[in-house]
Design an enzyme around this catalytic site. Structure first.
Site, mmCIF file in Angstrom:
data_model
loop_
_atom_site.group_PDB
_atom_site.id
_atom_site.type_symbol
_atom_site.label_atom_id
_atom_site.label_comp_id
_atom_site.label_asym_id
_atom_site.label_seq_id
_atom_site.Cartn_x
_atom_site.Cartn_y
_atom_site.Cartn_z
ATOM 1 N N ASP A 1 0.755 -0.906 0.141
ATOM 2 C CA ASP A 1 -0.086 -0.337 -0.272
ATOM 3 C C ASP A 1 0.863 1.333 0.195
ATOM 4 O OD1 ASP A 1 -1.919 -1.631 0.108
ATOM 5 O OD2 ASP A 1 -2.585 -1.258 1.938
ATOM 6 N N THR B 1 -5.786 8.037 6.379
ATOM 7 C CA THR B 1 -6.924 7.822 7.273
ATOM 8 C C THR B 1 -6.695 9.323 8.970
ATOM 9 O OG1 THR B 1 -7.558 5.262 7.086
ATOM 10 C CG2 THR B 1 -8.679 6.732 8.886
ATOM 11 N N SER C 1 -14.803 6.763 6.798
ATOM 12 C CA SER C 1 -14.504 6.522 5.842
ATOM 13 C C SER C 1 -15.115 7.964 4.449
ATOM 14 C CB SER C 1 -16.734 5.732 5.717
ATOM 15 O OG SER C 1 -16.478 5.246 6.487
ATOM 16 N N THR D 1 -1.783 1.188 9.375
ATOM 17 C CA THR D 1 -0.268 0.117 9.799
ATOM 18 C C THR D 1 1.328 0.800 9.103
ATOM 19 O OG1 THR D 1 -2.398 -0.948 9.463
ATOM 20 C CG2 THR D 1 -0.707 -2.403 8.824
ATOM 21 N N ARG E 1 -7.799 -3.472 -1.506
ATOM 22 C CA ARG E 1 -8.547 -4.016 -0.849
ATOM 23 C C ARG E 1 -9.102 -5.163 -1.514
ATOM 24 N NH1 ARG E 1 -12.546 1.539 -2.260
ATOM 25 N NH2 ARG E 1 -12.085 2.253 -0.042
ATOM 26 N N THR F 1 -9.359 -0.963 4.874
ATOM 27 C CA THR F 1 -8.867 -0.490 3.406
ATOM 28 C C THR F 1 -11.059 -0.221 2.950
ATOM 29 O OG1 THR F 1 -8.266 -0.656 1.726
ATOM 30 C CG2 THR F 1 -8.795 -2.364 2.931
ATOM 31 N N THR G 1 -14.546 0.031 5.079
ATOM 32 C CA THR G 1 -15.831 -0.719 5.829
ATOM 33 C C THR G 1 -16.528 -1.550 4.505
ATOM 34 O OG1 THR G 1 -17.135 0.313 5.637
ATOM 35 C CG2 THR G 1 -15.805 0.629 7.804
ATOM 36 N N GLN H 1 -19.971 -1.500 4.164
ATOM 37 C CA GLN H 1 -20.858 -0.902 4.065
ATOM 38 C C GLN H 1 -20.005 -0.361 2.638
ATOM 39 O OE1 GLN H 1 -19.583 -1.044 7.293
ATOM 40 N NE2 GLN H 1 -21.581 -2.985 6.796
HETATM 41 C C1 LIG Z 1 -5.997 -1.872 12.579
HETATM 42 C C2 LIG Z 1 -6.757 -0.645 10.757
HETATM 43 C C3 LIG Z 1 -5.785 -1.009 10.293
HETATM 44 C C4 LIG Z 1 -5.798 0.356 9.637
HETATM 45 N N1 LIG Z 1 -5.202 0.898 8.581
HETATM 46 C C5 LIG Z 1 -4.898 2.299 7.931
HETATM 47 C C6 LIG Z 1 -3.728 2.372 7.417
HETATM 48 O O1 LIG Z 1 -2.587 1.586 6.912
HETATM 49 N N2 LIG Z 1 -4.180 3.680 6.739
HETATM 50 C C7 LIG Z 1 -4.968 4.263 6.213
HETATM 51 O O2 LIG Z 1 -5.018 5.116 5.884
HETATM 52 N N3 LIG Z 1 -6.019 3.736 6.711
HETATM 53 C C8 LIG Z 1 -6.095 2.281 7.932
HETATM 54 N N4 LIG Z 1 -7.216 2.258 8.539
HETATM 55 C C9 LIG Z 1 -8.476 2.937 8.643
HETATM 56 C C10 LIG Z 1 -9.652 2.443 8.286
HETATM 57 O O3 LIG Z 1 -9.320 2.417 6.279
HETATM 58 C C11 LIG Z 1 -10.681 2.757 8.594
HETATM 59 O O4 LIG Z 1 -10.832 2.533 9.805
HETATM 60 C C12 LIG Z 1 -12.034 2.429 7.514
HETATM 61 O O5 LIG Z 1 -12.372 3.144 6.178
HETATM 62 C C13 LIG Z 1 -13.525 3.689 8.719
HETATM 63 O O6 LIG Z 1 -12.723 4.286 8.509
HETATM 64 P P1 LIG Z 1 -13.549 4.538 10.491
HETATM 65 O O7 LIG Z 1 -12.825 3.700 11.195
HETATM 66 O O8 LIG Z 1 -13.561 6.517 10.804
HETATM 67 O O9 LIG Z 1 -15.435 4.732 10.588
HETATM 68 P P2 LIG Z 1 -15.993 5.723 9.975
HETATM 69 O O10 LIG Z 1 -16.244 6.024 8.867
HETATM 70 O O11 LIG Z 1 -16.707 6.838 11.486
HETATM 71 O O12 LIG Z 1 -17.851 4.617 10.220
HETATM 72 C C14 LIG Z 1 -18.525 4.408 11.141
HETATM 73 C C15 LIG Z 1 -19.176 2.710 10.645
HETATM 74 O O13 LIG Z 1 -19.649 3.784 9.917
HETATM 75 C C16 LIG Z 1 -20.317 3.446 8.377
HETATM 76 N N5 LIG Z 1 -20.259 4.895 7.865
HETATM 77 C C17 LIG Z 1 -19.432 5.915 7.420
HETATM 78 N N6 LIG Z 1 -20.040 6.436 6.674
HETATM 79 C C18 LIG Z 1 -21.184 5.465 5.501
HETATM 80 C C19 LIG Z 1 -21.896 5.652 4.615
HETATM 81 N N7 LIG Z 1 -22.307 6.856 4.313
HETATM 82 N N8 LIG Z 1 -23.326 4.754 4.386
HETATM 83 C C20 LIG Z 1 -22.920 3.869 4.815
HETATM 84 N N9 LIG Z 1 -22.574 3.308 6.026
HETATM 85 C C21 LIG Z 1 -21.425 4.543 6.789
HETATM 86 C C22 LIG Z 1 -18.706 2.628 8.732
HETATM 87 O O14 LIG Z 1 -19.631 1.686 7.629
HETATM 88 C C23 LIG Z 1 -19.085 1.838 9.640
HETATM 89 O O15 LIG Z 1 -19.197 0.750 10.072
HETATM 90 C C24 LIG Z 1 -6.679 1.580 9.888
HETATM 91 C C25 LIG Z 1 -8.335 0.929 10.297
HETATM 92 C C26 LIG Z 1 -8.213 0.153 11.643
HETATM 93 C C27 LIG Z 1 -9.226 -0.531 12.315
#
Ligand SMILES: Cc1cc2nc3c(=O)[nH]c(=O)nc-3n(C[C@H](O)[C@H](O)[C@H](O)COP(=O)(O)OP(=O)(O)OC[C@H]3O[C@@H](n4cnc5c(N)ncnc54)[C@H](O)[C@@H]3O)c2cc1C
Length: 379
Positions: A91, A123, A129, A155, A240, A362, A364, A366
């Site tokens: 990545d 992120t 998201s 990561t 993905r 990478t 969710t 959803q």
């Molecule tokens: C262990 C781990 C490793 C990661 N590694 C990286 C990395 O290397 N680099 C990087 O950049 N990021 C990384 N991430 C970030 C990861 O990609 C995000 O956590 C993920 O994209 C979700 O964002 P969020 O956690 O802010 O959840 P949110 O966006 O706050 O979402 C919370 C919930 O709401 C739902 N949701 C949000 N918007 C919508 C919508 N419009 N419609 C329907 N449902 C919705 C989501 O599906 C989820 O269920 C990592 C995350 C974790 C936990």
């Protein structure tokens, strides 16, 4: 199922051997101690599999996406955290390979095959998201950019030598105002917040990155100003696919454990494998995993033919299908092992915790369904 040439077969056989010798024996321990496996980095680098997608001209092997998926599967069968190490590496590397100047590639890519680590930083605490709502800013100051902001969950974040960082250079332009940068470890203005304490994938490091007047030369910009969002979206598509392959491997690892256990565990005078309840569960687990594997390989084939809407749709579908499958299969594997499945003496509870992440990161599941639907209705 898939025709591989002799060289590809040999590479997969070598990966299996390395996994059995070096990765599987310590999978439980790095999970328990939440320890980053530096020794695995060394072993992968020494055997040419730390960055297998990297073309040979930069010191890599230059495998295609399909073979990389198979490598990830083999590793994830034993230890999903160790597969995640390779995913974060890819990545962080691909945005430079696909969008960077030749000088940037020459400066940063060869080291990634030799043991340097990479990470992908998009992120932020308030931009998950909705990643385009990121607040990190890069302001041009002569021949340099000053970057201010904060990234989270990254990561490999605090162990990476090379970070691909996304920031707004011109917020007024919306998504077209995002640019990508290479940031190297030790740059003045780069510091680290906490490393996360996680439910699963505990043999992997996830860090907060803090940028305070972080100064990077203009030459470290990947592509032109404003090209960051296209670069990021392309990296997310491939990421993905990798997550899907990791999930397929994880599901297969859990099936292998459940089959072995069911054959050995005797209740009511016969192995539980001879009960229809266990047989039907395993039949569903195997069928779902094979289906997820086929979809993942199909997505890899599309990417190998070139990026585009079809590849994007298949990567998203593979990601949510494979990770939902891995979640169900690992949960059912715990059920097949009964009380022992719930104990840390067996790997299936770790696999179940690890699977949960793949439904989240990478993009969710959803969001993956939204991406898929967008492509369906665009067609
Ligand atoms: C262990 C781990 C490793 C990661 N590694 C990286 C990395 O290397 N680099 C990087 O950049 N990021 C990384 N991430 C970030 C990861 O990609 C995000 O956590 C993920 O994209 C979700 O964002 P969020 O956690 O802010 O959840 P949110 O966006 O706050 O979402 C919370 C919930 O709401 C739902 N949701 C949000 N918007 C919508 C919508 N419009 N419609 C329907 N449902 C919705 C989501 O599906 C989820 O269920 C990592 C995350 C974790 C936990």
């Amino acid at each position: 199922m898939i025709e591989l040439d002799r060289e590809q077969e040999m590479m997969l056989a070598a990966v299996r051997e390395i996994v059995d010798r070096e990765v599987r024996p310590q999978a439980a321990q790095i999970d328990e101690e939440q320890r980053f496996p530096w020794e695995t980095v060394r072993v992968f680098a020494d055997n040419g599999i730390l960055t297998p997608l990297l073309p040979q001209q930069y010191g890599g092997v230059g495998v295609n996406y399909l073979l990389f998926c198979m490598i990830l599967e083999e590793i994830a069968k034993a230890c999903a955290s160790s597969a995640l190490l390779l995913i974060a590496q890819a990545d962080g590397m691909l945005p430079i390979l696909c969008g960077g100047s030749e000088a940037l590639k020459e400066a940063h890519l060869p080291g990634l095959a030799k043991g340097n680590l990479a990470a992908f930083a998009a992120t932020e605490p308030d931009a998950g998201s909705d990643v385009l709502s990121m607040k990190t800013r890069a302001v041009r100051d002569g021949g340099r950019y000053l970057i201010n902001g904060r990234k989270c969950f990254i990561t490999n974040g605090s162990v990476a030598d090379v970070l691909t960082v996304y920031a707004y250079t011109d917020p007024d332009k919306g998504p077209r105002g995002i640019s990508a940068f290479v940031v190297t470890k030790g740059s003045p203005g780069l510091s680290y917040g906490k490393n996360e304490n996680k439910m699963g994938m505990r043999g992997s490091v996830n860090s907060e990155l803090i940028f305070e007047d972080l100064s990077v030369p203009v030459e470290n910009r990947i592509g032109e100003e404003g090209e960051g969002v296209a670069n990021m979206m392309a990296a997310l598509d491939t990421s993905r696919l990798f997550a899907a392959a990791q999930a397929v491997g994880l599901a297969q690892g859990a099936i292998d454990e459940a089959v072995t256990y069911a054959g050995a565990r005797v209740q009511f005078g016969k192995p539980i494998a001879r009960t229809q309840a266990i047989q039907f569960m395993l039949a569903d687990m195997v069928a779902a995993t094979e289906a997820a594997r086929l979809l993942t390989y199909q997505a890899a084939r599309y990417l190998d033919r070139g990026k585009g809407p079809q590849a994007r749709k298949f990567c998203a579908m593979a990601k949510f299908t494979a990770s939902d499958t891995a979640m169900k299969v690992t949960t059912d594997a715990v059920q097949v092992l009964g009380g022992y499945g719930y104990m840390k003496d067996f790997p299936v509870e770790r696999m179940m915790r690890d699977a949960k992440l793949i439904q989240i990161y990478t993009g969710t599941n959803q969001i993956m369904r939204m991406v898929t639907a967008r492509e369906i209705f665009r067609e």
